[in-house]
Design a protein around this motif. Structure first.
Motif, short mmCIF file in Angstrom:
data_model
loop_
_atom_site.label_atom_id
_atom_site.label_comp_id
_atom_site.label_asym_id
_atom_site.label_seq_id
_atom_site.Cartn_x
_atom_site.Cartn_y
_atom_site.Cartn_z
N ASN A 155 28.15 67.40 5.00
CA ASN A 155 28.15 66.18 5.81
C ASN A 155 26.96 65.30 5.46
O ASN A 155 27.09 64.07 5.32
N ALA A 156 25.78 65.94 5.30
CA ALA A 156 24.58 65.17 4.94
C ALA A 156 24.73 64.58 3.54
O ALA A 156 24.29 63.46 3.28
N LEU A 157 25.37 65.33 2.64
CA LEU A 157 25.59 64.84 1.28
C LEU A 157 26.47 63.59 1.28
O LEU A 157 26.18 62.59 0.62
N ILE A 158 27.56 63.65 2.05
CA ILE A 158 28.46 62.49 2.14
C ILE A 158 27.70 61.29 2.72
O ILE A 158 27.81 60.16 2.23
N GLN A 159 26.89 61.55 3.75
CA GLN A 159 26.12 60.47 4.37
C GLN A 159 25.13 59.86 3.38
O GLN A 159 24.98 58.64 3.29
N GLN A 160 24.45 60.71 2.63
CA GLN A 160 23.47 60.23 1.65
C GLN A 160 24.13 59.32 0.62
O GLN A 160 23.61 58.23 0.30
N HIS A 161 25.24 59.76 0.08
CA HIS A 161 25.90 58.97 -0.95
C HIS A 161 26.53 57.70 -0.37
O HIS A 161 26.60 56.67 -1.04
N THR A 162 27.01 57.79 0.88
CA THR A 162 27.55 56.59 1.52
C THR A 162 26.46 55.54 1.67
O THR A 162 26.68 54.34 1.38
N GLU A 163 25.28 55.96 2.08
CA GLU A 163 24.18 54.99 2.24
C GLU A 163 23.79 54.41 0.89
O GLU A 163 23.49 53.21 0.78
N PHE A 164 23.79 55.24 -0.16
CA PHE A 164 23.47 54.72 -1.50
C PHE A 164 24.49 53.67 -1.94
O PHE A 164 24.13 52.59 -2.43
N ILE A 165 25.77 53.97 -1.75
CA ILE A 165 26.82 53.03 -2.18
C ILE A 165 26.75 51.75 -1.34
O ILE A 165 26.95 50.64 -1.85
N ASN A 166 26.46 51.88 -0.04
CA ASN A 166 26.28 50.68 0.78
C ASN A 166 25.20 49.78 0.18
O ASN A 166 25.38 48.56 0.08
N ARG A 167 24.08 50.38 -0.20
CA ARG A 167 23.00 49.59 -0.79
C ARG A 167 23.43 49.00 -2.13
O ARG A 167 23.18 47.84 -2.43
N ALA A 168 24.10 49.84 -2.94
CA ALA A 168 24.49 49.39 -4.28
C ALA A 168 25.47 48.23 -4.22
O ALA A 168 25.43 47.33 -5.06
N LEU A 169 26.35 48.24 -3.21
CA LEU A 169 27.38 47.21 -3.11
C LEU A 169 26.96 46.07 -2.19
O LEU A 169 27.68 45.09 -2.05
N GLY A 170 25.79 46.21 -1.54
CA GLY A 170 25.31 45.15 -0.66
C GLY A 170 25.93 45.15 0.72
O GLY A 170 25.88 44.15 1.43
N PHE A 171 26.54 46.28 1.12
CA PHE A 171 27.11 46.36 2.46
C PHE A 171 25.99 46.56 3.48
O PHE A 171 24.94 47.13 3.16
N PRO A 172 26.20 46.14 4.73
CA PRO A 172 25.19 46.38 5.77
C PRO A 172 24.93 47.88 5.93
O PRO A 172 25.84 48.69 5.80
N ALA A 173 23.68 48.23 6.20
CA ALA A 173 23.33 49.64 6.44
C ALA A 173 24.20 50.18 7.57
O ALA A 173 24.49 49.48 8.54
N GLY A 174 24.61 51.42 7.44
CA GLY A 174 25.41 52.04 8.49
C GLY A 174 26.90 51.79 8.36
O GLY A 174 27.68 52.28 9.17
N THR A 175 27.32 51.01 7.34
CA THR A 175 28.76 50.78 7.14
C THR A 175 29.45 52.09 6.76
O THR A 175 28.93 52.87 5.96
N ASP A 176 30.61 52.35 7.37
CA ASP A 176 31.45 53.46 6.94
C ASP A 176 32.56 52.87 6.08
O ASP A 176 33.48 52.23 6.61
N PRO A 177 32.49 53.03 4.76
CA PRO A 177 33.47 52.35 3.90
C PRO A 177 34.91 52.71 4.23
O PRO A 177 35.81 51.90 4.03
N SER A 178 35.12 53.93 4.78
CA SER A 178 36.50 54.33 5.07
C SER A 178 37.07 53.58 6.27
O SER A 178 38.26 53.66 6.55
N GLN A 179 36.21 52.85 7.00
CA GLN A 179 36.70 52.08 8.15
C GLN A 179 36.87 50.60 7.82
O GLN A 179 37.27 49.82 8.69
N LEU A 180 36.56 50.20 6.60
CA LEU A 180 36.76 48.81 6.22
C LEU A 180 38.26 48.53 6.08
O LEU A 180 39.02 49.38 5.65
N ASP A 181 38.65 47.31 6.44
CA ASP A 181 40.07 46.97 6.44
C ASP A 181 40.21 45.48 6.14
O ASP A 181 39.65 44.65 6.84
N PHE A 182 40.96 45.17 5.09
CA PHE A 182 41.16 43.75 4.75
C PHE A 182 41.79 42.99 5.91
O PHE A 182 41.61 41.79 6.05
N ASN A 183 42.54 43.71 6.76
CA ASN A 183 43.20 43.03 7.88
C ASN A 183 42.20 42.60 8.95
O ASN A 183 42.56 41.86 9.86
#
Length: 201
Positions: A119-147
Motif C-alpha cells: 500500500n505504501a509502495l502504491i502511494q509513493q509511486h502515485t505521489e511521484f506520478i502526480n508530481r511528474a504529470l503536474g497533478f495536484p498533490a493527493g490526486t488519486d489517478p484512478s478516480q479521475l474521470d473525463f465526465n
C-alpha cells in the motif's frame, strides 16, 4: 457474498474507447508475478468484476479508441493498467495513462523483491506520478474521470489535465508513427526519471 470478495468496476479513459477488452490478474506481492486471469465483464465503456478480498490486483485494458486529434480509430495494443491495493471494500477505479505509469512502477519494484508494504509502495509511486504529470498533490489517478470536466474546469482540474495529457500523448505517438513502441518509450522514460530522482535523494 460475505467479505471474501470485493467488487471492482470502472472505465478505461483514453479518449472514448469504441471497444475495450479488460483483463484482471492477481499479483503476488513477493515477486510481482501474475496469477490466473480473472474474468471481467465489459458493458459499453464500463468494466466490472469480483476479486478475492485482500488481493493485490492488476487490471489491463486494450481496445480501439477514437483519436482526439484525427477522429480516426486507433488500436491501443499497449494496455492501459491500474493496480489496486488489497482491500475489503468495493472499489470503483478508472484506468488511464496516469494509473498505467503507477502500475508499471509498482510492478517493477515488486519484481525486484523485498517489498514489505505494498500500500505504501502504491502511494509513493502515485505521489511521484502526480508530481511528474503536474497533478495536484493527493490526486488519486484512478478516480479521475473525463465526465467530471465542466466548462468551468481550468488547468488546476486534474481531470482536464489528464484529458490534455492523453490527447497530447496520442498526437505525439501518431505523428511519430511510434504507436507500437511509443507509449512504452514514454513509460520507460518516466521510470528512468524516477530512478534518477530516487538515486539523488
Amino acid at each position: 457474498g460475505g467479505s471474501d470478495e470485493v467488487s471492482i468496476s470502472g472505465t478505461p479513459q483514453k479518449g472514448l474507447f469504441t471497444f475495450i477488452q479488460v483483463s484482471a490478474f492477481p499479483v503476488d506481492q513477493s515477486d510481482g508475478s501474475l496469477g490466473a486471469r480473472i474474468n471481467v465483464d465489459v458493458s459499453g465503456q464500463n468494466f466490472s468484476t469480483s476479486v478475492a478480498a485482500n488481493q493485490l490486483t492488476l487490471f489491463e485494458a486494450k481496445g480501439e479508441f477514437t483519436s482526439e486529434i484525427t477522429g480516426n480509430p486507433v488500436f491501443a495494443e499497449k494496455p492501459l493498467k491500474v493496480i489496486l491495493p488489497p482491500g475489503s471494500t468495493d472499489v470503483n477505479a478508472n484506468i488511464n495513462i496516469a494509473t498505467t505509469l503507477v502500475a508499471e512502477l509498482v510492478l517493477r519494484d515488486l519484481r525486484a523483491g523485498g517489498v514489505t508494504n505494498v500500500n505504501a509502495l502504491i502511494q509513493q509511486h502515485t505521489e511521484f506520478i502526480n508530481r511528474a504529470l503536474g497533478f495536484p498533490a493527493g490526486t488519486d489517478p484512478s478516480q479521475l474521470d473525463f465526465n467530471d470536466i465542466t466548462e468551468s474546469s481550468d488547468m488546476s482540474d486534474p481531470n482536464l489535465q489528464l484529458l490534455i495529457l492523453s490527447g497530447g500523448l496520442v498526437e505525439m505517438l501518431l505523428n511519430n508513427k511510434l504507436y507500437s513502441g511509443g507509449f512504452q518509450n514514454i513509460v520507460d522514460g518516466i521510470l528512468a526519471a524516477e530512478n534518477d530522482a530516487e538515486a539523488a535523494t
